[in-house]
Scaffold this motif. Structure first.
Motif, PDB file in Angstrom:
ATOM      1  N   GLU A  32      57.283  21.630  15.345  1.00  0.00           N
ATOM      2  CA  GLU A  32      56.350  20.511  15.200  1.00  0.00           C
ATOM      3  C   GLU A  32      54.937  21.040  15.386  1.00  0.00           C
ATOM      4  OE1 GLU A  32      55.278  16.522  17.741  1.00  0.00           O
ATOM      5  OE2 GLU A  32      57.385  16.862  17.218  1.00  0.00           O
ATOM      6  N   ILE A  33      54.099  20.879  14.364  1.00  0.00           N
ATOM      7  CA  ILE A  33      52.733  21.393  14.391  1.00  0.00           C
ATOM      8  C   ILE A  33      51.767  20.241  14.132  1.00  0.00           C
ATOM      9  CG2 ILE A  33      51.118  23.052  13.388  1.00  0.00           C
ATOM     10  CD1 ILE A  33      53.571  24.610  12.343  1.00  0.00           C
ATOM     11  N   PRO A  34      50.938  19.877  15.086  1.00  0.00           N
ATOM     12  CA  PRO A  34      49.972  18.802  14.866  1.00  0.00           C
ATOM     13  C   PRO A  34      48.973  19.160  13.767  1.00  0.00           C
ATOM     14  CG  PRO A  34      50.186  19.326  17.204  1.00  0.00           C
ATOM     15  CD  PRO A  34      50.879  20.414  16.453  1.00  0.00           C
ATOM     16  N   ILE A  35      48.611  18.172  12.976  1.00  0.00           N
ATOM     17  CA  ILE A  35      47.645  18.393  11.898  1.00  0.00           C
ATOM     18  C   ILE A  35      46.237  18.547  12.457  1.00  0.00           C
ATOM     19  CG2 ILE A  35      46.552  17.349   9.875  1.00  0.00           C
ATOM     20  CD1 ILE A  35      49.325  18.454   9.340  1.00  0.00           C
ATOM     21  N   GLY A  36      45.916  17.742  13.459  1.00  0.00           N
ATOM     22  CA  GLY A  36      44.615  17.888  14.101  1.00  0.00           C
ATOM     23  C   GLY A  36      43.459  17.292  13.321  1.00  0.00           C
ATOM     24  N   PHE A  37      42.414  18.094  13.107  1.00  0.00           N
ATOM     25  CA  PHE A  37      41.149  17.605  12.557  1.00  0.00           C
ATOM     26  C   PHE A  37      41.305  16.951  11.187  1.00  0.00           C
ATOM     27  CE2 PHE A  37      37.191  18.388  10.116  1.00  0.00           C
ATOM     28  CZ  PHE A  37      36.318  17.643  10.892  1.00  0.00           C
ATOM     29  N   LEU A  38      42.227  17.435  10.372  1.00  0.00           N
ATOM     30  CA  LEU A  38      42.390  16.909   9.017  1.00  0.00           C
ATOM     31  C   LEU A  38      43.316  15.700   8.940  1.00  0.00           C
ATOM     32  CD1 LEU A  38      42.592  20.181   6.881  1.00  0.00           C
ATOM     33  CD2 LEU A  38      40.625  18.699   7.276  1.00  0.00           C
ATOM     34  N   SER A  39      43.719  15.158  10.087  1.00  0.00           N
ATOM     35  CA  SER A  39      44.605  13.991  10.081  1.00  0.00           C
ATOM     36  C   SER A  39      43.922  12.800   9.430  1.00  0.00           C
ATOM     37  CB  SER A  39      45.003  13.615  11.517  1.00  0.00           C
ATOM     38  OG  SER A  39      45.897  14.550  12.043  1.00  0.00           O
ATOM     39  N   GLY A  40      44.730  11.931   8.861  1.00  0.00           N
ATOM     40  CA  GLY A  40      44.200  10.713   8.256  1.00  0.00           C
ATOM     41  C   GLY A  40      44.502  10.629   6.776  1.00  0.00           C
ATOM     42  N   THR A  41      44.554   9.415   6.283  1.00  0.00           N
ATOM     43  CA  THR A  41      44.843   9.167   4.872  1.00  0.00           C
ATOM     44  C   THR A  41      43.543   8.907   4.119  1.00  0.00           C
ATOM     45  OG1 THR A  41      46.971   8.186   5.466  1.00  0.00           O
ATOM     46  CG2 THR A  41      46.123   7.718   3.260  1.00  0.00           C
ATOM     47  N   TYR A  42      43.334   9.701   3.080  1.00  0.00           N
ATOM     48  CA  TYR A  42      42.116   9.564   2.273  1.00  0.00           C
ATOM     49  C   TYR A  42      42.508   9.421   0.811  1.00  0.00           C
ATOM     50  CZ  TYR A  42      40.113  11.203   6.662  1.00  0.00           C
ATOM     51  OH  TYR A  42      39.782  11.335   7.984  1.00  0.00           O
ATOM     52  N   ASP A  43      41.648   9.841  -0.091  1.00  0.00           N
ATOM     53  CA  ASP A  43      41.979   9.703  -1.508  1.00  0.00           C
ATOM     54  C   ASP A  43      43.064  10.693  -1.900  1.00  0.00           C
ATOM     55  OD1 ASP A  43      40.651  12.235  -2.808  1.00  0.00           O
ATOM     56  OD2 ASP A  43      39.163  11.415  -1.412  1.00  0.00           O
ATOM     57  N   GLU A  44      43.630  10.474  -3.064  1.00  0.00           N
ATOM     58  CA  GLU A  44      44.784  11.246  -3.519  1.00  0.00           C
ATOM     59  C   GLU A  44      44.476  12.730  -3.635  1.00  0.00           C
ATOM     60  OE1 GLU A  44      47.856  11.326  -7.337  1.00  0.00           O
ATOM     61  OE2 GLU A  44      46.672   9.532  -6.897  1.00  0.00           O
ATOM     62  N   TRP A  84      47.835  18.990   1.726  1.00  0.00           N
ATOM     63  CA  TRP A  84      49.223  19.454   1.730  1.00  0.00           C
ATOM     64  C   TRP A  84      49.313  20.901   1.238  1.00  0.00           C
ATOM     65  CZ3 TRP A  84      53.706  19.873   3.534  1.00  0.00           C
ATOM     66  CH2 TRP A  84      54.729  20.501   2.806  1.00  0.00           C
ATOM     67  N   LYS A  85      48.583  21.244   0.215  1.00  0.00           N
ATOM     68  CA  LYS A  85      48.634  22.612  -0.317  1.00  0.00           C
ATOM     69  C   LYS A  85      48.198  23.622   0.748  1.00  0.00           C
ATOM     70  CE  LYS A  85      48.030  21.686  -5.265  1.00  0.00           C
ATOM     71  NZ  LYS A  85      47.159  21.890  -6.448  1.00  0.00           N
ATOM     72  N   ILE A  86      47.197  23.260   1.519  1.00  0.00           N
ATOM     73  CA  ILE A  86      46.709  24.166   2.569  1.00  0.00           C
ATOM     74  C   ILE A  86      47.780  24.387   3.634  1.00  0.00           C
ATOM     75  CG2 ILE A  86      45.064  24.399   4.458  1.00  0.00           C
ATOM     76  CD1 ILE A  86      43.025  22.947   2.647  1.00  0.00           C
ATOM     77  N   TYR A  87      48.321  23.289   4.140  1.00  0.00           N
ATOM     78  CA  TYR A  87      49.317  23.427   5.202  1.00  0.00           C
ATOM     79  C   TYR A  87      50.618  24.024   4.693  1.00  0.00           C
ATOM     80  CZ  TYR A  87      46.470  21.128   8.698  1.00  0.00           C
ATOM     81  OH  TYR A  87      45.469  20.830   9.603  1.00  0.00           O
ATOM     82  N   ASP A  88      50.983  23.682   3.481  1.00  0.00           N
ATOM     83  CA  ASP A  88      52.179  24.271   2.876  1.00  0.00           C
ATOM     84  C   ASP A  88      52.020  25.787   2.787  1.00  0.00           C
ATOM     85  OD1 ASP A  88      54.628  24.492   1.513  1.00  0.00           O
ATOM     86  OD2 ASP A  88      53.654  24.275  -0.435  1.00  0.00           O
ATOM     87  N   ALA A  89      50.848  26.224   2.356  1.00  0.00           N
ATOM     88  CA  ALA A  89      50.588  27.659   2.227  1.00  0.00           C
ATOM     89  C   ALA A  89      50.607  28.356   3.593  1.00  0.00           C
ATOM     90  CB  ALA A  89      49.239  27.887   1.545  1.00  0.00           C
ATOM     91  N   MET A  90      50.053  27.699   4.614  1.00  0.00           N
ATOM     92  CA  MET A  90      49.995  28.306   5.947  1.00  0.00           C
ATOM     93  C   MET A  90      51.389  28.500   6.531  1.00  0.00           C
ATOM     94  SD  MET A  90      46.735  26.269   7.562  1.00  0.00           S
ATOM     95  CE  MET A  90      46.918  27.056   9.166  1.00  0.00           C
ATOM     96  N   VAL A  91      52.217  27.472   6.416  1.00  0.00           N
ATOM     97  CA  VAL A  91      53.565  27.568   6.972  1.00  0.00           C
ATOM     98  C   VAL A  91      54.378  28.616   6.214  1.00  0.00           C
ATOM     99  CG1 VAL A  91      55.735  26.333   7.375  1.00  0.00           C
ATOM    100  CG2 VAL A  91      53.557  25.194   7.822  1.00  0.00           C
ATOM    101  N   LYS A  92      54.299  28.573   4.886  1.00  0.00           N
ATOM    102  CA  LYS A  92      55.046  29.549   4.092  1.00  0.00           C
ATOM    103  C   LYS A  92      54.608  30.984   4.426  1.00  0.00           C
ATOM    104  CE  LYS A  92      56.743  27.375  -0.129  1.00  0.00           C
ATOM    105  NZ  LYS A  92      56.410  25.952   0.056  1.00  0.00           N
ATOM    106  N   ARG A  93      53.318  31.158   4.555  1.00  0.00           N
ATOM    107  CA  ARG A  93      52.808  32.507   4.830  1.00  0.00           C
ATOM    108  C   ARG A  93      53.355  33.045   6.155  1.00  0.00           C
ATOM    109  NH1 ARG A  93      48.637  35.686   3.062  1.00  0.00           N
ATOM    110  NH2 ARG A  93      47.806  37.174   4.574  1.00  0.00           N
ATOM    111  N   LYS A  94      53.339  32.209   7.195  1.00  0.00           N
ATOM    112  CA  LYS A  94      53.824  32.652   8.498  1.00  0.00           C
ATOM    113  C   LYS A  94      55.321  32.964   8.456  1.00  0.00           C
ATOM    114  CE  LYS A  94      50.320  30.483  11.424  1.00  0.00           C
ATOM    115  NZ  LYS A  94      49.898  31.775  12.037  1.00  0.00           N
TER     116      LYS A  94
END
Length: 436
Positions: A378-390, A397-407
């Protein structure tokens, strides 16, 4: 002393010696006598130096955890306790918490089983409904200070948000019973953490040794059925069971309701779970027999579909480890990345793998952990939390997806030729601002 008082004292002593049940004890389980609990308390206090009898009559240390558990509960007789189970309770947590509740009733202890999350897995819902298990969903209006102690079952405070709430309310941990690797977040008066297939295995042992079940008691039949389902679930249908799991299952088999157990096992998956499994199949990447899939944003109510998807990916040919993760969203709640790992590779330790791959937060707590053949993070999103435009949500999602995959890929030892988020890389030269 008067003759009447002397006679009364004699009756009290005789009752104590014979193990007469204490007044006010509850009837959910066979009652533990005052004499038994007094002896148990003395034995537990001398846990390291205490002596018991061996089959050949020799005095040997009595190290049975149930002796210490009985003493611990007896010392808190008549109190009100809270059992904190993980935010998304599984059968092992639910069944073991029910067992603890019934054991505690022998000591006139009132126990509330509380979770601060959601039950969405179909089998878990069926378990709770068919076996009439009463769970309390945490509500901020609940006064936690009403509890004299907290109990952590099938977790060590790392998978429930109740841990910090209970700490703030001044409710101290009394008991921890778990089968996961040690986390070191909290300490309790009584701790029983073992490398067995399920926490339910431990509680079945407690019942067998000190609180025997009765086939004629419907409450005991429901409990045995729940514990059997938990052991089966945690050991993949007994395939990964150890000797202790088989022994506990053998004991429970005398009391279960086969019809109820069959109904629980044959419940169907929801459409949302099927959709997420399908998405995991579509998005997965396979590297060196590892299958890794990010499934994007997942509703809070559908969180249990993530481990189901990991279980499904593990069934693919030549795959020994599967990891599935997504961003869990709920209105008014913090966003977190939730992931599940499943493996059939005997040399892979999920706890060590996830801790090494994902690291710790600023407080020193690991983002992930696990047990034999399964893990989660479980990894908190932190500063980028919240729902904005599409567009923002897609980029996030692309950023966090890339970070998790990379690790995960770095941990595996795979070097990717191209970054997963090459489309998001900033240009090497920023455009010049037009002159005013």
């Amino acid at each position: 002393m008067s003759r009447e008082k002397s006679a009364a004292a004699g009756r009290d002593k005789t009752a104590l010696d014979k193990g007469t049940p204490a007044e006010g004890s509850m009837t959910g389980m066979p009652t533990v006598s005052v004499a038994e609990s007094t002896v148990a308390q003395r034995e537990a206090k001398e846990h390291t130096n205490g002596l018991g009898s061996s089959p050949d009559g020799r005095l040997v240390p009595d190290s049975r955890p149930v002796v210490e558990l009985k003493a611990t509960l007896d010392a808190h007789r008549g109190e009100r306790h809270i059992v904190a189970i993980q935010n998304f309770p599984d059968p092992d947590a639910i069944a073991s918490a029910l067992a603890h509740q019934m054991i505690a009733s022998n000591f006139n202890i009132t126990v509330d089983i509380v979770y601060d999350g959601f039950i969405s897995h179909q089998e878990n819902l069926a378990l709770v409904q068919l076996l009439q298990i009463e769970l309390l969903h945490y509500d901020p209006t609940i006064d936690l200070s009403q509890y004299q102690a907290s109990i952590f079952i099938d977790n060590q405070g790392t998978t429930t948000t109740l841990t910090s709430k209970l700490r703030e309310a001044g409710v101290k941990p009394l008991v921890i019973v778990d089968h996961h690797e040690r986390q070191g977040l909290i300490e309790a008066v009584f701790t029983d953490i073992r490398k067995v297939g399920a926490t339910a295995t431990i509680y079945a042992e407690y019942l067998r040794d000190a609180f025997p079940l009765e086939k004629s008691n419907p409450q005991h039949v429901r409990l045995a059925t729940a514990l059997m389902h938990a052991i089966r679930t945690e050991t993949n249908g007994m395939i990964r069971a150890r000797e202790s799991d088989f022994q506990s299952a053998g004991y429970l088999s005398q009391f279960i309701d086969p019809t109820l157990l069959n109904e629980i096992l044959n419940v169907k998956r929801s459409k949302r779970a099927i959709d997420i499994i399908n998405l995991a199949l579509e998005k997965r990447i396979v590297r060196d027999n590892y299958s890794i899939a990010g499934v994007g944003y997942v509703r809070y109510e559908d969180r249990d579909a993530i481990p189901q998807a990991a279980d499904f990916l593990l069934t693919e040919e030549n795959i020994h480890t599967a990891v599935v993760y997504g961003i869990i969203t709920k209105e008014g709640e913090r966003e977190v990345i939730i992931g599940s790992l499943r493996t059939s590779k005997v040399t892979l330790n999920p706890d060590q793998f996830l801790k090494s791959a994902l690291g710790r937060d600023t407080a020193g707590h690991y983002y992930g952990g696990g047990k034999h053949e399964a893990g989660g993070f479980e990894i908190p999103i932190g500063f980028l939390s919240g729902t904005y435009d599409e567009d923002f949500m897609r980029s996030k999602w692309k950023i966090y997806d890339a970070m998790v995959k990379r690790k995960l890929l770095e941990k595996i030892g795979v070097i990717e030729n191209q970054p997963t988020t090459s489309a998001l890389r900033p240009p090497s030269v920023l455009p010049e601002r037009p002159e005013e």
